[in-house]
Design a protein around this motif. Structure first.
Motif, PDB file in Angstrom:
ATOM      1  N   PHE A   7       0.832  -1.209   0.000  1.00 19.63           N
ATOM      2  CA  PHE A   7       0.000   0.000   0.000  1.00 19.63           C
ATOM      3  C   PHE A   7       0.862   1.254   0.000  1.00 19.63           C
ATOM      4  O   PHE A   7       1.913   1.303   0.639  1.00 19.63           O
ATOM      5  CB  PHE A   7      -0.908   0.023   1.241  1.00 19.63           C
ATOM      6  CG  PHE A   7      -1.900  -1.105   1.265  1.00 19.63           C
ATOM      7  CD1 PHE A   7      -3.179  -0.941   0.763  1.00 19.63           C
ATOM      8  CD2 PHE A   7      -1.546  -2.344   1.795  1.00 19.63           C
ATOM      9  CE1 PHE A   7      -4.090  -1.977   0.778  1.00 19.63           C
ATOM     10  CE2 PHE A   7      -2.448  -3.394   1.809  1.00 19.63           C
ATOM     11  CZ  PHE A   7      -3.720  -3.209   1.293  1.00 19.63           C
ATOM     12  N   THR A   9       0.076   5.478   0.579  1.00 20.99           N
ATOM     13  CA  THR A   9      -0.960   6.443   0.947  1.00 20.99           C
ATOM     14  C   THR A   9      -0.480   7.864   0.708  1.00 20.99           C
ATOM     15  O   THR A   9       0.562   8.271   1.206  1.00 20.99           O
ATOM     16  CB  THR A   9      -1.353   6.286   2.432  1.00 20.99           C
ATOM     17  OG1 THR A   9      -1.739   4.930   2.659  1.00 20.99           O
ATOM     18  CG2 THR A   9      -2.524   7.194   2.787  1.00 20.99           C
ATOM     19  N   ASN A  15      -6.741   9.401   5.336  1.00 18.75           N
ATOM     20  CA  ASN A  15      -6.369   8.411   4.326  1.00 18.75           C
ATOM     21  C   ASN A  15      -5.538   7.289   4.938  1.00 18.75           C
ATOM     22  O   ASN A  15      -5.714   6.117   4.607  1.00 18.75           O
ATOM     23  CB  ASN A  15      -5.588   9.074   3.190  1.00 18.75           C
ATOM     24  CG  ASN A  15      -6.486   9.532   2.052  1.00 18.75           C
ATOM     25  OD1 ASN A  15      -7.712   9.506   2.160  1.00 18.75           O
ATOM     26  ND2 ASN A  15      -5.890   9.980   0.964  1.00 18.75           N
ATOM     27  N   GLU A  18      -7.754   4.903   6.805  1.00 20.14           N
ATOM     28  CA  GLU A  18      -8.549   4.058   5.915  1.00 20.14           C
ATOM     29  C   GLU A  18      -7.688   3.010   5.214  1.00 20.14           C
ATOM     30  O   GLU A  18      -8.120   1.862   5.037  1.00 20.14           O
ATOM     31  CB  GLU A  18      -9.293   4.932   4.902  1.00 20.14           C
ATOM     32  CG  GLU A  18     -10.388   5.754   5.566  1.00 20.14           C
ATOM     33  CD  GLU A  18     -11.173   6.636   4.622  1.00 20.14           C
ATOM     34  OE1 GLU A  18     -12.253   7.087   5.027  1.00 20.14           O
ATOM     35  OE2 GLU A  18     -10.715   6.893   3.492  1.00 20.14           O
ATOM     36  N   THR A  19      -6.460   3.371   4.842  1.00 16.06           N
ATOM     37  CA  THR A  19      -5.549   2.385   4.252  1.00 16.06           C
ATOM     38  C   THR A  19      -5.332   1.225   5.207  1.00 16.06           C
ATOM     39  O   THR A  19      -5.351   0.057   4.800  1.00 16.06           O
ATOM     40  CB  THR A  19      -4.192   3.030   3.899  1.00 16.06           C
ATOM     41  OG1 THR A  19      -4.394   4.026   2.891  1.00 16.06           O
ATOM     42  CG2 THR A  19      -3.198   1.992   3.369  1.00 16.06           C
ATOM     43  N   SER A  20      -5.152   1.536   6.477  1.00 14.25           N
ATOM     44  CA  SER A  20      -4.914   0.478   7.471  1.00 14.25           C
ATOM     45  C   SER A  20      -6.093  -0.475   7.570  1.00 14.25           C
ATOM     46  O   SER A  20      -5.920  -1.690   7.662  1.00 14.25           O
ATOM     47  CB  SER A  20      -4.625   1.089   8.839  1.00 14.25           C
ATOM     48  OG  SER A  20      -3.351   1.647   8.866  1.00 14.25           O
ATOM     49  N   ALA A  23      -6.195  -2.585   4.490  1.00  9.37           N
ATOM     50  CA  ALA A  23      -5.104  -3.572   4.555  1.00  9.37           C
ATOM     51  C   ALA A  23      -5.474  -4.737   5.471  1.00  9.37           C
ATOM     52  O   ALA A  23      -5.176  -5.903   5.158  1.00  9.37           O
ATOM     53  CB  ALA A  23      -3.824  -2.902   5.049  1.00  9.37           C
ATOM     54  N   ASN A  46      -3.644   4.755  -2.378  1.00 12.83           N
ATOM     55  CA  ASN A  46      -4.746   5.560  -1.828  1.00 12.83           C
ATOM     56  C   ASN A  46      -4.443   7.016  -2.149  1.00 12.83           C
ATOM     57  O   ASN A  46      -3.501   7.602  -1.623  1.00 12.83           O
ATOM     58  CB  ASN A  46      -4.867   5.334  -0.324  1.00 12.83           C
ATOM     59  CG  ASN A  46      -6.175   5.856   0.232  1.00 12.83           C
ATOM     60  OD1 ASN A  46      -6.941   6.522  -0.465  1.00 12.83           O
ATOM     61  ND2 ASN A  46      -6.441   5.562   1.505  1.00 12.83           N
ATOM     62  N   GLY A  78      -9.447   6.182  -3.283  1.00 13.77           N
ATOM     63  CA  GLY A  78      -9.320   7.467  -2.599  1.00 13.77           C
ATOM     64  C   GLY A  78      -9.930   8.631  -3.360  1.00 13.77           C
ATOM     65  O   GLY A  78     -10.666   8.466  -4.335  1.00 13.77           O
ATOM     66  N   LYS A 103     -14.167   1.475  -2.342  1.00  9.46           N
ATOM     67  CA  LYS A 103     -12.803   1.191  -1.858  1.00  9.46           C
ATOM     68  C   LYS A 103     -12.786   0.245  -0.661  1.00  9.46           C
ATOM     69  O   LYS A 103     -11.836  -0.522  -0.480  1.00  9.46           O
ATOM     70  CB  LYS A 103     -12.068   2.494  -1.517  1.00  9.46           C
ATOM     71  CG  LYS A 103     -12.688   3.296  -0.383  1.00  9.46           C
ATOM     72  CD  LYS A 103     -12.007   4.651  -0.230  1.00  9.46           C
ATOM     73  CE  LYS A 103     -12.729   5.514   0.803  1.00  9.46           C
ATOM     74  NZ  LYS A 103     -12.207   6.879   0.849  1.00  9.46           N
TER      75      LYS A 103
END
Length: 442
Positions: A7, A9, A15, A18-20, A23, A46, A78, A103
């Motif tokens: 990933f 970001t 952001n 949200e990536t975490s 993931a 992202n 994103g 997403k």
């Protein structure tokens, strides 16, 4: 063999949180998460669309992924993916583009990870982004970013975020508390609250504008979370930062005396053009109220330079306004035109070189403000939370009021709290200290 996913970001703390969460969803599906610099079967980027540079960086990041593994599946998610999905899908190497609602269901859209000739787009109308997905990110071993709110109902003339993220909506207090307890169980000492407009916390899903809880209710509830030593409010609009919240933070168990309050301009004429929901006198009042209750509080400020119609006089008004305020540092943004915003159609466009000059002046003012704030803290006793990175033989940390300190690297200090006395400012602007006691705060 487990499939590997990496990933990248861009953009804000929201952001990252949200990536975490996304993931963790991949890991639940049996993927192994690896660093973006490593060989992976799939790369997820992202994206951010707040500034021009974030848009441009996207292509560079796609190339980075392709350099490591030309056969890898590349997905874009994103804000930029919501605003300009076709543009991203046309970038060489991109296989999948997902909008604001899709997403969080990314694993539903991937099959065998074989490359596509053209990026496949699944993007909603932003009006459909009316549900809430909670998330949190653990940036390092010391702090976590906890999302409590998403979207925005404000119509600032320069901003694409409502187009990218939809209406204002919030997590429930119960779910925020559950996530906070999970973070605490991992041994994390600090939580940073994040969202698009967290002062607007309380609006429910599906366009329900009734506030079941207020931001103050949330703050009071989080103050009771066991095991979390620090709670930090990332950014809150001045018109939504109420006296009751300031008063509560000043007497709180866990909330730290650090506020980040967007200003954007010190000129009322420009604030009106930006369609902000306050004028400069309200901002002065918020700063004064914080400093009255917490004289040692750190106050950060967002400001935009070069907005259409900003004359030299307007800019100097902003400069002198900020210079006279008891604030601690600035985040300076150079205005850049964004499609589908009212500001992009405005007259009085400021030349790029003038924007750059104004930005440089305010960044210089920020250095001066931070130095003055740090100097005001010398000789005081503060609590430092040490971070986990060895930077050129030093360990760094932050006091509760956001003074950055350093000491020779000692791995035993990582993720521990110590009472220290701030003694001097080093050449690099970071503060040196002496331990008040050798005992570690639990």
């Amino acid at each position: 063999m487990k499939k590997k996913v990496a990933f990248y970001t861009l953009g804000c703390k929201l952001n990252f949180s949200e990536t975490s969460t996304i993931a963790r969803g991949f890991q639940e599906e049996g993927f192994e998460r690896v660093d973006f610099s490593e060989n992976a079967d799939m790369y997820v980027i992202n994206t951010c669309s707040v500034t021009e540079n974030a848009d441009k960086r996207f292509k560079t990041i796609v190339k980075q992924a392709q350099k490591v593994n030309p056969e890898a599946f590349v997905a874009a998610i994103g804000c930029y993916a919501q605003l300009k999905p076709e543009e991203l899908a046309a970038v060489d190497g991109v296989d999948l583009v997902l909008g604001a609602t899709e997403k969080f269901k990314i694993t539903d859209y991937i099959n065998d990870l074989s490359k596509n000739d053209m990026g496949e787009v699944h993007s909603c109308e932003i009006e459909d982004a009316d549900f809430y997905v909670g998330s949190y990110a653990i940036g390092d071993r010391t702090r976590a970013f906890l999302k409590v709110q998403d979207g925005c109902d404000y119509k600032c003339t320069y901003c694409t975020i409502p187009l990218a993220r939809g209406i204002s909506r919030s997590d429930t207090v119960a779910n925020v508390m559950k996530n906070a307890a999970e973070i605490s169980a991992k041994g994390i000492k600090e939580i940073v609250l994040t969202g698009v407009n967290i002062g607007d916390y309380g609006k429910g899903e599906f366009g329900n504008k009734k506030h079941e809880h207020t931001f103050l209710d949330l703050v009071k509830a989080l103050d009771q979370v066991e095991g979390i030593h620090r709670l930090r409010i990332s950014s809150v609009e001045p018109n939504l930062l109420k006296n009751e919240t300031i008063e509560f933070v000043s007497n709180s168990n866990s909330f730290v005396p650090h506020f980040h309050i967007p200003l954007q301009s010190g000129s009322d004429a420009i604030l009106k053009l930006m369609r902000r929901r306050y004028l400069s006198n309200l901002y002065v009042d918020r700063v004064r109220r914080i400093k009255e209750t917490m004289p040692h509080a750190c106050i950060g400020v967002d400001v935009i330079v070069g907005f259409p119609g900003e004359t030299d006089e307007h800019f100097l008004e902003t400069y002198h306004f900020l210079n006279g305020l008891d604030i601690s540092y600035l985040h300076v943004f150079t205005y850049s035109e964004r499609d589908n915003t009212a500001a992009a159609e405005m007259v009085g466009v400021v030349p790029k070189n003038v924007r750059s000059k104004r930005s440089k002046m305010l960044r210089g003012l920020s250095v001066k403000k931070r130095r003055a704030f740090y100097e005001s803290q010398l000789g005081t006793s503060r609590t430092v939370l040490f971070e986990g990175e060895n930077k050129e033989g030093y360990i760094h940390g932050f006091t509760e009021n956001y003074v950055k300190v350093k000491a020779p690297w000692n791995p035993e200090l990582v993720n521990t709290l110590h009472e220290v006395e701030l003694t001097a400012i080093d050449e690099d602007g970071v503060v040196r200290f002496e331990f008040v006691s050798s005992s570690v705060k639990a």
